[in-house]
Design a protein around this motif. Structure first.
Motif, PDB file in Angstrom:
ATOM      1  N   GLN A  53       0.837  -1.194   0.000  1.00 19.03           N
ATOM      2  CA  GLN A  53       0.000   0.000   0.000  1.00 19.03           C
ATOM      3  C   GLN A  53       0.882   1.257   0.000  1.00 19.03           C
ATOM      4  O   GLN A  53       1.773   1.397   0.820  1.00 19.03           O
ATOM      5  CB  GLN A  53      -0.888  -0.006   1.245  1.00 19.03           C
ATOM      6  CG  GLN A  53      -1.758   1.214   1.386  1.00 19.03           C
ATOM      7  CD  GLN A  53      -2.642   1.129   2.601  1.00 19.03           C
ATOM      8  OE1 GLN A  53      -3.810   1.387   2.504  1.00 19.03           O
ATOM      9  NE2 GLN A  53      -2.101   0.784   3.760  1.00 19.03           N
ATOM     10  N   LEU A  54       0.612   2.140  -0.944  1.00 22.62           N
ATOM     11  CA  LEU A  54       1.267   3.445  -0.995  1.00 22.62           C
ATOM     12  C   LEU A  54       0.251   4.487  -0.563  1.00 22.62           C
ATOM     13  O   LEU A  54      -0.879   4.483  -1.040  1.00 22.62           O
ATOM     14  CB  LEU A  54       1.732   3.773  -2.416  1.00 22.62           C
ATOM     15  CG  LEU A  54       2.710   2.824  -3.077  1.00 22.62           C
ATOM     16  CD1 LEU A  54       2.956   3.248  -4.516  1.00 22.62           C
ATOM     17  CD2 LEU A  54       4.011   2.795  -2.313  1.00 22.62           C
ATOM     18  N   VAL A  55       0.660   5.386   0.331  1.00 17.73           N
ATOM     19  CA  VAL A  55      -0.233   6.422   0.843  1.00 17.73           C
ATOM     20  C   VAL A  55       0.446   7.777   0.659  1.00 17.73           C
ATOM     21  O   VAL A  55       1.613   7.933   1.008  1.00 17.73           O
ATOM     22  CB  VAL A  55      -0.553   6.201   2.343  1.00 17.73           C
ATOM     23  CG1 VAL A  55      -1.549   7.240   2.834  1.00 17.73           C
ATOM     24  CG2 VAL A  55      -1.079   4.793   2.578  1.00 17.73           C
ATOM     25  N   ALA A  56      -0.294   8.736   0.135  1.00 16.65           N
ATOM     26  CA  ALA A  56       0.240  10.078  -0.102  1.00 16.65           C
ATOM     27  C   ALA A  56      -0.460  11.093   0.807  1.00 16.65           C
ATOM     28  O   ALA A  56      -1.530  10.820   1.353  1.00 16.65           O
ATOM     29  CB  ALA A  56       0.028  10.470  -1.564  1.00 16.65           C
ATOM     30  N   PRO A  57       0.115  12.276   0.930  1.00 14.16           N
ATOM     31  CA  PRO A  57      -0.562  13.324   1.695  1.00 14.16           C
ATOM     32  C   PRO A  57      -1.815  13.795   0.957  1.00 14.16           C
ATOM     33  O   PRO A  57      -1.976  13.542  -0.237  1.00 14.16           O
ATOM     34  CB  PRO A  57       0.484  14.437   1.780  1.00 14.16           C
ATOM     35  CG  PRO A  57       1.465  14.170   0.710  1.00 14.16           C
ATOM     36  CD  PRO A  57       1.409  12.703   0.417  1.00 14.16           C
ATOM     37  N   HIS A  58      -2.696  14.478   1.672  1.00 15.61           N
ATOM     38  CA  HIS A  58      -3.889  15.035   1.028  1.00 15.61           C
ATOM     39  C   HIS A  58      -3.474  15.868  -0.178  1.00 15.61           C
ATOM     40  O   HIS A  58      -2.520  16.643  -0.103  1.00 15.61           O
ATOM     41  CB  HIS A  58      -4.679  15.916   2.008  1.00 15.61           C
ATOM     42  CG  HIS A  58      -5.398  15.124   3.035  1.00 15.61           C
ATOM     43  ND1 HIS A  58      -5.347  15.412   4.365  1.00 15.61           N
ATOM     44  CD2 HIS A  58      -6.187  14.024   2.934  1.00 15.61           C
ATOM     45  CE1 HIS A  58      -6.072  14.548   5.034  1.00 15.61           C
ATOM     46  NE2 HIS A  58      -6.581  13.686   4.187  1.00 15.61           N
ATOM     47  N   GLY A  59      -4.184  15.688  -1.263  1.00 16.10           N
ATOM     48  CA  GLY A  59      -3.873  16.415  -2.490  1.00 16.10           C
ATOM     49  C   GLY A  59      -2.694  15.837  -3.254  1.00 16.10           C
ATOM     50  O   GLY A  59      -2.291  16.388  -4.270  1.00 16.10           O
ATOM     51  N   GLY A  60      -2.159  14.713  -2.806  1.00 14.42           N
ATOM     52  CA  GLY A  60      -0.972  14.134  -3.421  1.00 14.42           C
ATOM     53  C   GLY A  60      -1.244  13.034  -4.426  1.00 14.42           C
ATOM     54  O   GLY A  60      -0.411  12.140  -4.612  1.00 14.42           O
ATOM     55  N   GLU A  61      -2.378  13.093  -5.096  1.00 15.53           N
ATOM     56  CA  GLU A  61      -2.719  12.043  -6.052  1.00 15.53           C
ATOM     57  C   GLU A  61      -1.689  11.925  -7.175  1.00 15.53           C
ATOM     58  O   GLU A  61      -1.320  10.814  -7.577  1.00 15.53           O
ATOM     59  CB  GLU A  61      -4.118  12.282  -6.649  1.00 15.53           C
ATOM     60  CG  GLU A  61      -5.251  12.056  -5.682  1.00 15.53           C
ATOM     61  CD  GLU A  61      -5.553  13.260  -4.796  1.00 15.53           C
ATOM     62  OE1 GLU A  61      -6.485  13.152  -3.982  1.00 15.53           O
ATOM     63  OE2 GLU A  61      -4.862  14.299  -4.901  1.00 15.53           O
ATOM     64  N   ALA A  62      -1.231  13.052  -7.696  1.00 13.10           N
ATOM     65  CA  ALA A  62      -0.241  13.012  -8.788  1.00 13.10           C
ATOM     66  C   ALA A  62       1.064  12.381  -8.307  1.00 13.10           C
ATOM     67  O   ALA A  62       1.669  11.563  -9.010  1.00 13.10           O
ATOM     68  CB  ALA A  62       0.003  14.414  -9.340  1.00 13.10           C
ATOM     69  N   LEU A  63       1.492  12.742  -7.117  1.00 20.10           N
ATOM     70  CA  LEU A  63       2.698  12.149  -6.539  1.00 20.10           C
ATOM     71  C   LEU A  63       2.506  10.643  -6.349  1.00 20.10           C
ATOM     72  O   LEU A  63       3.388   9.846  -6.687  1.00 20.10           O
ATOM     73  CB  LEU A  63       3.025  12.811  -5.201  1.00 20.10           C
ATOM     74  CG  LEU A  63       4.146  12.166  -4.378  1.00 20.10           C
ATOM     75  CD1 LEU A  63       5.473  12.252  -5.116  1.00 20.10           C
ATOM     76  CD2 LEU A  63       4.234  12.829  -3.008  1.00 20.10           C
ATOM     77  N   LEU A  64       1.359  10.263  -5.823  1.00 18.47           N
ATOM     78  CA  LEU A  64       1.056   8.851  -5.592  1.00 18.47           C
ATOM     79  C   LEU A  64       1.152   8.059  -6.891  1.00 18.47           C
ATOM     80  O   LEU A  64       1.803   7.017  -6.951  1.00 18.47           O
ATOM     81  CB  LEU A  64      -0.342   8.715  -4.988  1.00 18.47           C
ATOM     82  CG  LEU A  64      -0.825   7.296  -4.707  1.00 18.47           C
ATOM     83  CD1 LEU A  64      -0.013   6.655  -3.603  1.00 18.47           C
ATOM     84  CD2 LEU A  64      -2.304   7.329  -4.329  1.00 18.47           C
ATOM     85  N   LEU A  65       0.521   8.562  -7.937  1.00 15.56           N
ATOM     86  CA  LEU A  65       0.561   7.854  -9.216  1.00 15.56           C
ATOM     87  C   LEU A  65       1.954   7.833  -9.815  1.00 15.56           C
ATOM     88  O   LEU A  65       2.366   6.839 -10.420  1.00 15.56           O
ATOM     89  CB  LEU A  65      -0.441   8.461 -10.199  1.00 15.56           C
ATOM     90  CG  LEU A  65      -1.905   8.149  -9.890  1.00 15.56           C
ATOM     91  CD1 LEU A  65      -2.814   8.915 -10.834  1.00 15.56           C
ATOM     92  CD2 LEU A  65      -2.181   6.664  -9.970  1.00 15.56           C
ATOM     93  N   SER A  66       2.721   8.882  -9.648  1.00 11.81           N
ATOM     94  CA  SER A  66       4.093   8.914 -10.168  1.00 11.81           C
ATOM     95  C   SER A  66       4.977   7.873  -9.483  1.00 11.81           C
ATOM     96  O   SER A  66       5.740   7.162 -10.134  1.00 11.81           O
ATOM     97  CB  SER A  66       4.711  10.301  -9.988  1.00 11.81           C
ATOM     98  OG  SER A  66       4.053  11.233 -10.785  1.00 11.81           O
ATOM     99  N   VAL A  67       4.869   7.800  -8.166  1.00 13.74           N
ATOM    100  CA  VAL A  67       5.666   6.816  -7.424  1.00 13.74           C
ATOM    101  C   VAL A  67       5.213   5.401  -7.788  1.00 13.74           C
ATOM    102  O   VAL A  67       6.038   4.517  -8.024  1.00 13.74           O
ATOM    103  CB  VAL A  67       5.574   7.062  -5.905  1.00 13.74           C
ATOM    104  CG1 VAL A  67       6.204   5.930  -5.121  1.00 13.74           C
ATOM    105  CG2 VAL A  67       6.226   8.389  -5.553  1.00 13.74           C
ATOM    106  N   ALA A  68       3.916   5.193  -7.865  1.00 14.42           N
ATOM    107  CA  ALA A  68       3.395   3.868  -8.216  1.00 14.42           C
ATOM    108  C   ALA A  68       3.813   3.477  -9.627  1.00 14.42           C
ATOM    109  O   ALA A  68       4.179   2.323  -9.874  1.00 14.42           O
ATOM    110  CB  ALA A  68       1.872   3.859  -8.090  1.00 14.42           C
ATOM    111  N   GLU A  69       3.791   4.428 -10.531  1.00 17.17           N
ATOM    112  CA  GLU A  69       4.181   4.133 -11.911  1.00 17.17           C
ATOM    113  C   GLU A  69       5.652   3.743 -12.002  1.00 17.17           C
ATOM    114  O   GLU A  69       6.025   2.863 -12.769  1.00 17.17           O
ATOM    115  CB  GLU A  69       3.893   5.326 -12.806  1.00 17.17           C
ATOM    116  CG  GLU A  69       4.062   5.041 -14.268  1.00 17.17           C
ATOM    117  CD  GLU A  69       3.502   6.147 -15.130  1.00 17.17           C
ATOM    118  OE1 GLU A  69       2.894   5.815 -16.166  1.00 17.17           O
ATOM    119  OE2 GLU A  69       3.669   7.330 -14.776  1.00 17.17           O
ATOM    120  N   ALA A  70       6.498   4.385 -11.210  1.00 18.63           N
ATOM    121  CA  ALA A  70       7.912   4.019 -11.188  1.00 18.63           C
ATOM    122  C   ALA A  70       8.086   2.595 -10.659  1.00 18.63           C
ATOM    123  O   ALA A  70       8.974   1.867 -11.096  1.00 18.63           O
ATOM    124  CB  ALA A  70       8.698   5.008 -10.336  1.00 18.63           C
ATOM    125  N   ALA A  71       7.238   2.195  -9.708  1.00 20.44           N
ATOM    126  CA  ALA A  71       7.331   0.859  -9.123  1.00 20.44           C
ATOM    127  C   ALA A  71       6.726  -0.208 -10.022  1.00 20.44           C
ATOM    128  O   ALA A  71       7.253  -1.311 -10.133  1.00 20.44           O
ATOM    129  CB  ALA A  71       6.636   0.841  -7.765  1.00 20.44           C
TER     130      ALA A  71
END
Length: 81
Positions: A53-71
């Motif tokens: 599970q990857l969890v980002a700060p509020h409003g961090g959807e773009a960051l979440l998807l970027s990190v997940a995409e790298a993984a």
């Protein structure tokens, strides 16, 4: 970013969760509204799939998807618009 196992136990079978059901690592983010997602993380010793599970700060959807995409670019390609 926070990185945790998605569940602390192996997945339950078709008979239902019984004593093995656990949302211990996901419920807080559902309640708090933090963006989170699950990525496949291989298999346990019993052959059952494991999730990360990857969890980002509020409003961090773009960051979440970027990190997940790298993984796992294949998994994220299925959810990106």
């Amino acid at each position: 970013m926070l990185l945790t196992p998605t569940a602390p136990t192996a997945p339950h079978g078709h008979e239902g969760p019984g004593d093995r059901y656990s949302t211990a690592l996901t419920w807080a983010f559902n309640l708090s509204g933090h963006p989170a997602l699950n990525l496949p993380a291989g298999f346990g010793a019993d052959g059952c799939p494991a999730g990360l599970q990857l969890v980002a700060p509020h409003g961090g959807e773009a960051l979440l998807l970027s990190v997940a995409e790298a993984a796992d670019p294949v998994a994220v390609a299925r959810v990106r618009p």
